[in-house]
Design an enzyme around this catalytic site. Structure first.
Site, PDB file in Angstrom:
ATOM      1  N   ASP B   7       0.886  -1.164   0.000  1.00  0.00           N
ATOM      2  CA  ASP B   7       0.000   0.000   0.000  1.00  0.00           C
ATOM      3  C   ASP B   7       0.925   1.215   0.000  1.00  0.00           C
ATOM      4  OD1 ASP B   7      -2.182   1.669   0.198  1.00  0.00           O
ATOM      5  OD2 ASP B   7      -2.352   1.476   2.361  1.00  0.00           O
ATOM      6  N   GLU B  68      -1.135  -1.217  -4.799  1.00  0.00           N
ATOM      7  CA  GLU B  68      -2.391  -0.495  -4.989  1.00  0.00           C
ATOM      8  C   GLU B  68      -2.226   0.517  -6.113  1.00  0.00           C
ATOM      9  OE1 GLU B  68      -4.839   0.656  -1.560  1.00  0.00           O
ATOM     10  OE2 GLU B  68      -5.049   2.602  -2.545  1.00  0.00           O
ATOM     11  N   ASP B 141      -2.854   0.885   6.929  1.00  0.00           N
ATOM     12  CA  ASP B 141      -1.967   0.655   5.778  1.00  0.00           C
ATOM     13  C   ASP B 141      -1.435  -0.775   5.773  1.00  0.00           C
ATOM     14  OD1 ASP B 141      -1.315   3.836   5.167  1.00  0.00           O
ATOM     15  OD2 ASP B 141      -1.538   3.328   7.278  1.00  0.00           O
TER      16      ASP B 141
END
Lengths: 177, 177
Positions: B7, B68, B141
């Site tokens: 992430d 991501e 996260d």
């Protein structure tokens, strides 16, 4: 002082190396554009760009790296690739312990043309004149990379002169104590 | 199949490694967050992140990397750093020849919760359940990085199954010829 200027991008990344200092004529050492195919895997495109920039670092051994600061524009999809591409010269500089500066497009335009809102043709024309080139650098990304390097030499030089003046002042103050 | 989920972010970058396959229970191998100080030089922050991700790649030897996909949001300044940070795991995967996939937040949410618009608490709760963790991963996260890895195993597995079915079909067609 030798500066590598990078106009970041995945489809076209401009690279330009300029040598010189304040009060000295500037000299172009190298200029070029790295292209990666838009249809390729984005990670492979970043890796190709990294390989090329590493080659340029090795070949031209710059003392500093100047990268255009990326801003969000209308084209959001393109801007993400540009932001990712800008990470490549930033990492290359940090890995080698070289000073890195991010200059905005208007700082660069103001430095080379005197006008922060100059158009691409004006920037290319001034870069050609400043570096006393026989032929205008093409495409615009290549000229922009040279403009970034010129801007960095001139702005960096100014910072150095201020730092030198401060150091000299402190040395004088020390001597009087 | 072992997947590193990332992430991306400069202030906080979530990392999670998950092992497993379709029809097998998934196992968490590692989870963590890399933080770099917002006041530091951006190039130094990218380099710190690169060093950490390289360490994770070395320690956990993933077969694939899932990152991501970064979209523009309201916070344009933050998004540029996030886009630059996302280049780091992309380069790490490409350098090692590992398959890399970019999954959108809604793909990840849909994969782990069944709802593409799930909130952070729902994602964390499902990640905790899927990986049979004693404690919910924190911060968000870290949970998001695990969710990315889970999503990748499940989606990658689906692609593999389709590829296997096509290959089997072609093998049968070949045998009949």
């Amino acid at each position: 002082m030798r500066v590598l200027g990078v106009d970041p991008g995945l489809t076209r990344c401009g690279l330009g190396v300029v040598e010189g200092g304040i009060g000295q004529p500037l000299r172009m050492v190298a200029v070029g554009v790295v292209r990666t195919p838009p249809g390729d895997d984005p990670a492979e495109r970043l890796l190709s760009l990294q390989t090329e920039i590493d080659d340029w670092m090795h070949a031209h051994e710059p003392d500093a790296v100047a990268v255009e600061r990326v801003f969000a524009k209308a084209n959001i999809k393109g801007i993400m690739g540009t932001a990712q591409a800008s990470a490549v010269p930033m990492l290359a500089a940090a890995r080698r312990g070289l000073p890195l500066a991010l200059h905005t497009p208007s700082e660069v335009k103001a430095a080379v043309t005197g006008n922060g809102r100059a158009d691409k043709a004006q920037v290319t024309s001034m870069v050609t004149r400043i570096l006393r080139l026989q032929v205008a650098p093409r495409p615009a990304d290549a000229a922009d990379a040279l403009a970034l390097a010129i801007c960095h030499v001139w702005r960096g030089g100014a910072h150095d002169r201020i730092a030198q003046a401060v150091a000299a002042q402190q040395a004088r103050a020390g001597a009087r104590r």
